[in-house]
Scaffold this active site. Structure first.
Site, short mmCIF file in Angstrom:
data_model
loop_
_atom_site.label_atom_id
_atom_site.label_comp_id
_atom_site.label_asym_id
_atom_site.label_seq_id
_atom_site.Cartn_x
_atom_site.Cartn_y
_atom_site.Cartn_z
N SER A 1 0.91 -1.19 -0.08
CA SER A 1 0.06 0.13 0.12
C SER A 1 0.73 1.28 -0.15
O SER A 1 1.63 1.43 -0.79
CB SER A 1 -1.14 -0.16 1.10
OG SER A 1 -2.04 0.90 1.14
N ASP B 1 -8.74 -5.76 -4.95
CA ASP B 1 -8.26 -4.77 -4.02
C ASP B 1 -9.20 -3.68 -4.10
O ASP B 1 -9.67 -2.98 -5.04
CB ASP B 1 -6.84 -4.37 -4.60
CG ASP B 1 -6.21 -3.64 -3.30
OD1 ASP B 1 -6.81 -2.55 -2.65
OD2 ASP B 1 -5.07 -3.80 -3.26
N HIS C 1 -6.90 -6.04 -0.50
CA HIS C 1 -5.88 -5.14 -0.01
C HIS C 1 -5.28 -6.07 1.08
O HIS C 1 -6.10 -5.62 2.30
CB HIS C 1 -6.61 -3.89 0.33
CG HIS C 1 -5.46 -2.77 0.58
ND1 HIS C 1 -4.88 -2.13 -0.78
CD2 HIS C 1 -4.98 -2.15 1.52
CE1 HIS C 1 -3.97 -1.22 -0.27
NE2 HIS C 1 -3.98 -1.48 1.22
#
Length: 547
Positions: A209, A441, A479
């Protein structure tokens, strides 16, 4: 200098003198370095000269010897906390931590952060999508280190969602441009040298991320600083994504436009049902994401009005389409970015974890903590990075027509969009890059990572790119394996990277495990995806990578 030459130089320094690059243990050997000099690091000053970017030095604030069970292994290590001091005395310090294991393996790994950072990552943790059945880096006797990227989160703010440091220019550059990464790396290696009497043979970086963006930052800006990099679901075009998040915040804040959790589940299950079998097997995973053509209008309520949880109103369909459609702005920004590609909510994204995507309540002013993570991120950015007014209503800033904020947006794009696709210096330095993203995601679009990979390939050419870089798109993975993903990805990327960097053995036919459902799939290099052939649908051997 090649990896083998670096190893030889380090070994020679230790064998001849017993130490290297400063005070350290005199009994270290190539295979078993002595215990780190933990007590000798207490209150140690860190000279500004050991860091390549401007600071006013730093100091160790505490040391302690820790014995802990990590990944089933009992590990003893010296934990060193330190502060790096800013040039601007009104800027926050960078707080950092180093874990120096006994019986060190002569390797070091830096962890990236997440969100707005503000805390030091867990040095005992794993790499992004790391293997659940293998030791973490510290348990493998890596020296691990990380920093908070140059500011400290408020204890009352939601985790990784405190952007208040954005009012200070040095803090913004430390975080968004990645300056804190190099400062922390340099200071940490100084402490490693003092503790063991030698440099690491290899230094790696791993993050997801924001940490994935940081992984690309170090490869772009300091091509010789790390031998290998793992970048997971990277938010590399941070400003571009922020503009899309602002646009979506406005769309979803309109009366009736927000689909609640029940409707999000309906949308998720309908999209998966429509596209699941495109890869040859129905397993709740959409592998052929590009081939998915789900139309949310099939869920339209009669007459377009909201009649309950079994359908979507016209306003909600509009919100869903906005989230999954590229957002393009009709003006130029200095980074050169022109759009953000949208989120794959119509192609198998996991709506069962709404916090990262839509959230459970609509965006509003003040921004609810139950709104989507991205909407809260936008709100903090408007208040502290853009307007620097904590009372500013973020929903009044229109990313399509920013008016007087356009100049500031354009300037920030040069700091936050880390979009240099020319990785030739990193490749020439011998660096290796593993890029990972989940096709489901909810927070950072995998389509954006597709875009960055294609840019690198266009600049370097297919052969050069293949020689140092692999990009794997994992169907069904969301994610950071947040919540209950359709596919909880687990792969030993660190060992693969070690073999590639240290012996030239590139990843060959890797297999990724779904730890939730006890199944495996081939990990296909992009643009490949796994198609079912025959046999056990829970076995990677039953699939073949196809384009």
């Amino acid at each position: 200098m090649s990896t083998k030459m670096r190893r030889f130089a380090v070994l020679a320094a230790v064998l001849v003198t017993g130490t290297a690059f400063g005070a350290g243990p005199a009994t270290a050997t190539a295979s078993h370095p002595a215990a780190p000099e933990c007590a000798g690091l207490a209150q140690l000053g860190i000279p500004a000269s050991v860091m390549s970017l401007p600071t006013t030095g730093g100091r160790v604030t505490s040391t302690s010897v820790v014995t802990s069970v990590i990944s089933g292994e009992t590990i003893t290590y010296c934990q060193v906390d330190a502060d790096i001091f800013p040039v601007d005395q009104s800027a926050p310090d960078i707080r950092m931590r180093v874990a120096l294991p006994y019986d060190w393996n002569r390797e070091a790994l830096m962890f990236g952060g997440g969100g707005y950072n503000g805390t030091i990552p867990d040095l005992t943790a794993n790499v992004p999508f790391g293997p659940a059945d293998k030791p973490t880096p510290l348990a493998r006797h890596y020296a691990t280190f990380a920093g908070d990227s140059g500011h400290q989160q408020s204890p009352t703010a939601p985790p990784s969602l405190d952007g208040s440091f954005g009012v200070n220019d040095e803090a913004v550059h430390n975080f968004a441009a990645g300056d804190a990464l190099k400062k922390t790396r340099d200071a940490s290696l100084f402490l490693v040298r003092r503790a063991y009497g030698t440099d690491p043979a290899e230094v790696y970086f791993a993050g997801g991320s924001t940490g994935g963006r940081e992984a690309l930052v170090v490869a772009q800006r300091w091509p010789s600083a790390f031998d290998g990099v793992i970048s997971g679901y990277p938010a590399w075009n941070n400003l571009a994504e922020i503009l899309d998040l602002g646009y979506l915040s406005q769309i979803l804040s309109r009366p009736g436009a927000f689909p609640g959790p029940e409707k999000q589940t309906l949308l998720y299950e309908s999209a998966v049902s429509a596209c699941d079998g495109l890869d040859g097997v129905r397993d709740d995973v959409v592998s052929d994401e590009r081939g998915c053509r789900f139309d949310p209008h099939t869920l339209r309520c009669p007459g377009g009005a909201d009649t309950g949880p079994t359908c979507l109103s016209d306003a909600q369909i509009g919100g869903v389409i906005a989230m999954s459609t590229p957002f393009r702005w009709p003006y130029r920004i200095a980074s050169g970015e022109t759009q953000y590609p949208g989120f794959p909510f119509l192609s198998g994204a996991d709506m069962r974890t709404p916090f990262l995507g839509f959230g459970t309540t609509a965006p509003a002013n003040p921004m609810p903590v139950t709104s989507g993570y991205g909407m809260q991120y936008w709100d903090q950015w408007v208040k502290y990075f853009l307007t620097r007014d904590p009372d500013h209503n973020s929903l009044t800033v229109d990313p399509r027509q920013p008016g007087r904020w356009l100049g500031r947006i354009s300037y920030l794009s040069t700091i936050e969009d880390r979009n240099d696709a020319d990785l030739r210096p990193f490749a020439r330095a011998g660096g290796k890059l593993i890029l990972l993203h989940g096709a489901a995601d909810e927070l950072v679009s995998h389509r954006s990572t597709n875009d960055y990979y294609e840019r690198v390939r266009a600049v370097l050419g297919p052969r050069t790119t293949h020689a140092f870089m692999r990009y794997y798109l994992v169907p069904g993975a969301n994610h950071a394996n947040f919540g209950t993903p359709a596919f909880a990805a687990s792969w030993d990327s660190l060992t693969a990277l070690e073999h590639w960097v240290e012996s030239g053995q590139s990843p060959g036919n890797p297999v990724v495990t779904d730890t939730t459902h006890d199944r495996t799939r081939p990990l296909c290099a992009y643009p490949g995806w796994p198609r079912y052939r025959s046999g056990d649908p829970d076995s990677a051997a039953s699939f073949v990578c196809t384009h």
